[in-house]
Design a protein around this motif. Structure first.
Motif, mmCIF file in Angstrom:
data_model
loop_
_atom_site.group_PDB
_atom_site.id
_atom_site.type_symbol
_atom_site.label_atom_id
_atom_site.label_comp_id
_atom_site.label_asym_id
_atom_site.label_seq_id
_atom_site.Cartn_x
_atom_site.Cartn_y
_atom_site.Cartn_z
ATOM 1 N N LYS A 155 0.824 -1.182 -0.038
ATOM 2 C CA LYS A 155 -0.068 -0.447 -0.103
ATOM 3 C C LYS A 155 1.058 1.175 0.040
ATOM 4 O O LYS A 155 1.681 1.316 0.777
ATOM 5 C CB LYS A 155 -0.906 0.004 1.002
ATOM 6 C CG LYS A 155 -2.000 -0.887 1.085
ATOM 7 C CD LYS A 155 -2.752 -1.015 2.518
ATOM 8 C CE LYS A 155 -3.910 0.190 2.589
ATOM 9 N NZ LYS A 155 -4.678 0.045 3.706
ATOM 10 N N TYR A 156 0.514 2.161 -0.810
ATOM 11 C CA TYR A 156 1.229 3.575 -1.043
ATOM 12 C C TYR A 156 0.467 4.363 -0.300
ATOM 13 O O TYR A 156 -0.675 4.086 0.044
ATOM 14 C CB TYR A 156 1.374 3.793 -2.419
ATOM 15 C CG TYR A 156 2.380 3.097 -3.086
ATOM 16 C CD1 TYR A 156 3.941 3.381 -3.244
ATOM 17 C CD2 TYR A 156 1.936 1.687 -3.906
ATOM 18 C CE1 TYR A 156 4.408 2.429 -3.920
ATOM 19 C CE2 TYR A 156 2.864 0.950 -4.533
ATOM 20 C CZ TYR A 156 4.075 1.245 -4.660
ATOM 21 O OH TYR A 156 5.085 0.676 -5.233
ATOM 22 N N PHE A 157 0.917 5.738 -0.203
ATOM 23 C CA PHE A 157 0.298 6.901 0.455
ATOM 24 C C PHE A 157 -1.122 7.057 -0.028
ATOM 25 O O PHE A 157 -2.010 7.160 0.630
ATOM 26 C CB PHE A 157 1.020 8.132 0.391
ATOM 27 C CG PHE A 157 0.619 9.091 0.815
ATOM 28 C CD1 PHE A 157 0.761 9.613 2.155
ATOM 29 C CD2 PHE A 157 0.020 10.173 0.105
ATOM 30 C CE1 PHE A 157 0.071 10.927 2.935
ATOM 31 C CE2 PHE A 157 -0.670 11.485 0.695
ATOM 32 C CZ PHE A 157 -0.666 11.911 2.111
ATOM 33 N N GLU A 158 -1.084 6.819 -1.410
ATOM 34 C CA GLU A 158 -2.447 7.158 -2.009
ATOM 35 C C GLU A 158 -3.485 6.011 -1.804
ATOM 36 O O GLU A 158 -4.916 6.324 -1.741
ATOM 37 C CB GLU A 158 -2.332 6.995 -3.583
ATOM 38 C CG GLU A 158 -1.412 8.407 -4.107
ATOM 39 C CD GLU A 158 0.005 8.344 -3.977
ATOM 40 O OE1 GLU A 158 0.770 8.864 -4.646
ATOM 41 O OE2 GLU A 158 0.594 7.185 -3.547
ATOM 42 N N ASP A 159 -3.213 5.052 -1.195
ATOM 43 C CA ASP A 159 -4.129 3.816 -1.167
ATOM 44 C C ASP A 159 -4.746 4.093 0.637
ATOM 45 O O ASP A 159 -5.833 3.046 0.804
ATOM 46 C CB ASP A 159 -3.315 2.532 -0.920
ATOM 47 C CG ASP A 159 -2.767 2.108 -2.345
ATOM 48 O OD1 ASP A 159 -3.584 2.505 -3.402
ATOM 49 O OD2 ASP A 159 -1.758 1.532 -2.411
ATOM 50 N N TYR A 160 -4.489 4.774 1.327
ATOM 51 C CA TYR A 160 -4.905 5.089 2.549
ATOM 52 C C TYR A 160 -6.051 6.098 2.348
ATOM 53 O O TYR A 160 -5.493 7.379 1.816
ATOM 54 C CB TYR A 160 -3.785 5.399 3.517
ATOM 55 C CG TYR A 160 -3.099 4.488 3.960
ATOM 56 C CD1 TYR A 160 -3.102 3.650 4.910
ATOM 57 C CD2 TYR A 160 -1.736 4.015 3.158
ATOM 58 C CE1 TYR A 160 -2.387 2.291 5.471
ATOM 59 C CE2 TYR A 160 -1.039 3.113 3.246
ATOM 60 C CZ TYR A 160 -1.599 2.267 4.452
ATOM 61 O OH TYR A 160 -0.552 1.076 4.832
ATOM 62 N N ASN A 161 -7.009 6.139 3.140
ATOM 63 C CA ASN A 161 -8.029 7.074 3.137
ATOM 64 C C ASN A 161 -8.228 7.445 4.666
ATOM 65 O O ASN A 161 -8.524 6.502 5.693
ATOM 66 C CB ASN A 161 -9.533 6.541 2.542
ATOM 67 C CG ASN A 161 -9.230 6.398 1.146
ATOM 68 O OD1 ASN A 161 -9.003 7.209 0.381
ATOM 69 N ND2 ASN A 161 -9.597 5.240 0.709
ATOM 70 N N VAL A 162 -8.621 8.821 4.829
ATOM 71 C CA VAL A 162 -9.041 9.118 6.163
ATOM 72 C C VAL A 162 -10.266 8.251 6.501
ATOM 73 O O VAL A 162 -11.301 8.291 5.943
ATOM 74 C CB VAL A 162 -9.032 10.695 6.577
ATOM 75 C CG1 VAL A 162 -9.873 10.872 7.778
ATOM 76 C CG2 VAL A 162 -7.534 11.259 6.237
ATOM 77 N N GLY A 163 -10.312 7.772 7.829
ATOM 78 C CA GLY A 163 -11.621 7.104 8.362
ATOM 79 C C GLY A 163 -11.481 5.401 8.151
ATOM 80 O O GLY A 163 -12.220 4.751 8.760
#
Length: 151
Positions: free
Chosen positions: A6-14
């Motif tokens: 997982k890269y930075f873009e793959d994470y979502n707040v919540g």
């Protein structure tokens, strides 16, 4: 142990997940006292504890934190694109006793660009360690330094 790409873009707040549980034992507490050198009576002296409001020995806060960290790694896996940048706001609002079972709820709290490295970002995860009564026994904010897929 599984690998998670997982890269930075793959994470979502919540985004969140909850780990499996682990029951804390008296042996855990004794071993932690031996490793850390922390033999405070709160953790190792049943007779002294009997005279205190909590009545029995309880787990070291940093032991609870360490076990919580391990539970998260076991649940999420190893991500070769990220590494721990540190922890903020570690708190121990409730005690953990032998026989308590803890688990960790991890929620992405925030995302931001790294101020010095455009190819990485910082993700802050709120980590709530809960006992079997759903009481928070450890709270920490984990900052993850993580590679961007598209810097």
């Amino acid at each position: 142990m599984q690998e998670v790409n997982k890269y930075f873009e793959d994470y979502n707040v919540g985004d969140s997940f909850t780990t499996a549980g682990r029951t804390i034992t008296e042996t855990d507490i004794v071993m932690h006292a031996m490793h850390s050198g922390d033999f405070m009576p709160h953790h190792t002296d049943a007779q002294w504890c009997a005279t205190q409001p909590f009545k029995k020995p309880f787990a070291h806060g940093n032991m609870t934190f360490s076990i919580s960290t391990g539970l998260c790694i076991q649940a999420e896996g190893i991500n070769p694109h990220g590494m721990s940048y540190g922890y903020n706001k570690i708190r121990y609002p409730n005690l953990v006793f032998p026989g308590d079972t803890i688990r960790v709820k991890v929620t992405v709290k925030s995302k931001e660009d790294h101020p010095k490295h455009a190819d990485h970002g910082l993700i802050t995860e709120a980590k709530e360690t809960l006992n079997q009564k759903d009481e928070v026994v450890c709270y920490a904010e984990h900052v993850v330094y993580i590679e961007k897929k598209n810097p």
